[in-house]
Design a protein around this motif. Structure first.
Motif, PDB file in Angstrom:
ATOM      1  N   HIS A  14       8.162 -11.845 -22.564  1.00 53.64           N
ATOM      2  CA  HIS A  14       7.957 -11.319 -21.585  1.00 53.64           C
ATOM      3  C   HIS A  14       6.541 -10.860 -21.954  1.00 53.64           C
ATOM      4  O   HIS A  14       5.802 -12.116 -22.209  1.00 53.64           O
ATOM      5  N   PRO A  15       5.982 -11.439 -20.156  1.00 56.41           N
ATOM      6  CA  PRO A  15       4.348 -11.456 -20.693  1.00 56.41           C
ATOM      7  C   PRO A  15       3.605  -9.905 -21.149  1.00 56.41           C
ATOM      8  O   PRO A  15       4.003  -9.201 -21.429  1.00 56.41           O
ATOM      9  N   ASP A  16       2.129 -10.099 -21.589  1.00 55.19           N
ATOM     10  CA  ASP A  16       1.671  -9.730 -23.018  1.00 55.19           C
ATOM     11  C   ASP A  16       1.093  -8.466 -21.851  1.00 55.19           C
ATOM     12  O   ASP A  16       0.761  -7.523 -22.288  1.00 55.19           O
ATOM     13  N   ARG A  17       1.059  -8.275 -20.726  1.00 50.30           N
ATOM     14  CA  ARG A  17       0.165  -7.656 -19.744  1.00 50.30           C
ATOM     15  C   ARG A  17       0.216  -7.570 -18.291  1.00 50.30           C
ATOM     16  O   ARG A  17       0.680  -9.196 -18.593  1.00 50.30           O
ATOM     17  N   LEU A  18       0.507  -6.655 -17.304  1.00 50.12           N
ATOM     18  CA  LEU A  18       0.295  -6.745 -16.714  1.00 50.12           C
ATOM     19  C   LEU A  18      -0.369  -5.691 -15.668  1.00 50.12           C
ATOM     20  O   LEU A  18      -0.285  -4.442 -15.774  1.00 50.12           O
ATOM     21  N   TRP A  19      -1.308  -6.302 -14.541  1.00 42.31           N
ATOM     22  CA  TRP A  19      -2.181  -5.533 -14.102  1.00 42.31           C
ATOM     23  C   TRP A  19      -2.169  -5.517 -12.491  1.00 42.31           C
ATOM     24  O   TRP A  19      -1.794  -6.282 -12.254  1.00 42.31           O
ATOM     25  N   PHE A  20      -2.177  -4.326 -12.523  1.00 42.03           N
ATOM     26  CA  PHE A  20      -1.789  -3.209 -10.908  1.00 42.03           C
ATOM     27  C   PHE A  20      -2.909  -4.631 -10.197  1.00 42.03           C
ATOM     28  O   PHE A  20      -4.488  -4.541 -10.025  1.00 42.03           O
ATOM     29  N   TRP A  21      -2.501  -5.234  -9.047  1.00 42.43           N
ATOM     30  CA  TRP A  21      -4.283  -6.904  -7.853  1.00 42.43           C
ATOM     31  C   TRP A  21      -4.311  -4.966  -6.767  1.00 42.43           C
ATOM     32  O   TRP A  21      -5.110  -5.443  -6.895  1.00 42.43           O
ATOM     33  N   VAL A  63      -8.297  -4.423  -5.889  1.00 44.74           N
ATOM     34  CA  VAL A  63      -8.375  -3.217  -5.712  1.00 44.74           C
ATOM     35  C   VAL A  63      -8.395  -2.588  -7.147  1.00 44.74           C
ATOM     36  O   VAL A  63      -7.881  -2.723  -8.087  1.00 44.74           O
ATOM     37  N   CYS A  64      -9.740  -2.146  -6.963  1.00 40.68           N
ATOM     38  CA  CYS A  64     -10.348  -1.283  -7.956  1.00 40.68           C
ATOM     39  C   CYS A  64      -9.184   0.328  -8.339  1.00 40.68           C
ATOM     40  O   CYS A  64      -8.912   0.492  -7.383  1.00 40.68           O
ATOM     41  N   PRO A  65      -8.875   0.309  -9.521  1.00 39.27           N
ATOM     42  CA  PRO A  65      -8.322   1.909  -9.986  1.00 39.27           C
ATOM     43  C   PRO A  65      -8.439   2.616  -8.866  1.00 39.27           C
ATOM     44  O   PRO A  65      -7.359   3.563  -8.543  1.00 39.27           O
ATOM     45  N   SER A  66      -9.859   3.331  -9.146  1.00 34.45           N
ATOM     46  CA  SER A  66      -9.950   4.249  -8.167  1.00 34.45           C
ATOM     47  C   SER A  66      -8.840   3.737  -6.720  1.00 34.45           C
ATOM     48  O   SER A  66      -9.542   4.592  -5.769  1.00 34.45           O
ATOM     49  N   LEU A  73       4.090   4.394 -10.396  1.00 34.16           N
ATOM     50  CA  LEU A  73       3.866   3.566 -11.661  1.00 34.16           C
ATOM     51  C   LEU A  73       2.799   2.969 -12.402  1.00 34.16           C
ATOM     52  O   LEU A  73       1.479   2.940 -11.114  1.00 34.16           O
ATOM     53  N   PRO A  74       2.926   3.359 -13.432  1.00 30.10           N
ATOM     54  CA  PRO A  74       1.130   2.883 -13.730  1.00 30.10           C
ATOM     55  C   PRO A  74       0.416   1.267 -13.207  1.00 30.10           C
ATOM     56  O   PRO A  74       0.452   0.267 -13.043  1.00 30.10           O
ATOM     57  N   LEU A  75      -0.775   1.370 -13.340  1.00 32.45           N
ATOM     58  CA  LEU A  75      -2.338   0.383 -13.606  1.00 32.45           C
ATOM     59  C   LEU A  75      -1.672  -0.114 -14.323  1.00 32.45           C
ATOM     60  O   LEU A  75      -2.125  -1.627 -13.335  1.00 32.45           O
ATOM     61  N   LEU A  76      -1.565  -0.516 -15.603  1.00 33.58           N
ATOM     62  CA  LEU A  76      -1.403  -2.011 -16.880  1.00 33.58           C
ATOM     63  C   LEU A  76      -0.213  -1.474 -17.383  1.00 33.58           C
ATOM     64  O   LEU A  76      -0.344  -0.074 -17.925  1.00 33.58           O
ATOM     65  N   TRP A  77       0.410  -3.058 -18.040  1.00 36.85           N
ATOM     66  CA  TRP A  77       1.431  -2.268 -18.330  1.00 36.85           C
ATOM     67  C   TRP A  77       0.996  -3.213 -19.575  1.00 36.85           C
ATOM     68  O   TRP A  77       0.451  -4.504 -19.483  1.00 36.85           O
ATOM     69  N   TYR A  85       6.666  -1.597 -23.399  1.00 35.49           N
ATOM     70  CA  TYR A  85       5.281  -1.364 -22.200  1.00 35.49           C
ATOM     71  C   TYR A  85       5.472  -0.520 -22.802  1.00 35.49           C
ATOM     72  O   TYR A  85       5.632   0.936 -22.497  1.00 35.49           O
ATOM     73  N   ARG A  86       3.838  -0.156 -23.304  1.00 30.82           N
ATOM     74  CA  ARG A  86       2.621   1.326 -22.697  1.00 30.82           C
ATOM     75  C   ARG A  86       1.759   0.596 -22.193  1.00 30.82           C
ATOM     76  O   ARG A  86       1.589   0.051 -22.258  1.00 30.82           O
ATOM     77  N   CYS A  87       1.882   2.281 -21.190  1.00 26.01           N
ATOM     78  CA  CYS A  87       1.078   1.941 -20.053  1.00 26.01           C
ATOM     79  C   CYS A  87      -0.085   2.968 -20.104  1.00 26.01           C
ATOM     80  O   CYS A  87      -0.649   3.997 -21.059  1.00 26.01           O
ATOM     81  N   SER A  88      -1.076   2.354 -18.650  1.00 25.81           N
ATOM     82  CA  SER A  88      -2.399   3.246 -19.028  1.00 25.81           C
ATOM     83  C   SER A  88      -2.246   4.545 -18.822  1.00 25.81           C
ATOM     84  O   SER A  88      -3.542   5.402 -19.191  1.00 25.81           O
ATOM     85  N   ASP A  89      -0.890   5.110 -18.329  1.00 31.43           N
ATOM     86  CA  ASP A  89      -1.227   6.657 -18.028  1.00 31.43           C
ATOM     87  C   ASP A  89      -0.454   7.010 -19.593  1.00 31.43           C
ATOM     88  O   ASP A  89      -0.027   7.774 -19.332  1.00 31.43           O
ATOM     89  N   SER A  90      -0.346   6.145 -20.844  1.00 26.33           N
ATOM     90  CA  SER A  90       0.303   6.991 -22.203  1.00 26.33           C
ATOM     91  C   SER A  90       1.843   7.193 -21.675  1.00 26.33           C
ATOM     92  O   SER A  90       2.588   7.356 -22.637  1.00 26.33           O
ATOM     93  N   SER A  91       2.188   6.231 -20.911  1.00 20.41           N
ATOM     94  CA  SER A  91       3.870   5.980 -21.579  1.00 20.41           C
ATOM     95  C   SER A  91       4.237   4.996 -21.349  1.00 20.41           C
ATOM     96  O   SER A  91       3.776   3.993 -21.705  1.00 20.41           O
TER      97      SER A  91
END
Length: 118
Positions: A14-21, A63-66, A73-77, A85-91
């Motif tokens: 599994h990927p360690d992290r997935l960032w919204f690009w 893209v900047c998160p803002s 879907l969250p911005l970071l997994w 996965y724990r995500c940037s929105d605490s889900s």
């Protein structure tokens, strides 16, 4: 005698992290693109599932998160123990499966009930 065909599906790391690009593109720590292919709400429990597929995608400017468009879907997994996965929105999202078949990686993720803060 009939020959049996062997499945070429295989488990993968599994990927360690997935960032919204950018819209509909996430990047992992190895700069591989992951695309949310299918999102569906399960009518029984109202849970959300998303099929992420690793694939080639032309990458534009990140893209900047803002400036990210609204999305369920969250911005970071970030990979956590026990196949979550724990995500940037605490889900928390459970990895239902992650396979590689014919050089295509698919990972089905499911939002855990009650994990998203209101």
């Amino acid at each position: 005698m009939a020959q049996q065909r062997r499945s070429s599906a295989q488990s993968v790391l599994h990927p360690d992290r997935l960032w919204f690009w950018e819209k509909a593109v996430y990047l992992d720590e190895n700069q591989h693109a992951w695309l949310p292919i299918i999102m569906e709400v399960q009518p029984r429990n109202g849970g959300l599932q998303v099929l992420m597929r690793q694939g080639d995608a032309p990458l534009g400017e990140g893209v900047c998160p803002s400036q990210a468009p609204p999305s369920p879907l969250p911005l970071l997994w970030q990979l956590y123990p026990e196949g979550q996965y724990r995500c940037s929105d605490s889900s928390y999202w459970r990895i239902v499966y992650h396979v590689k078949f014919n050089n295509t990686e698919d990972m089905l993720l499911e939002l855990l009930p009650g994990s998203r803060q209101k």
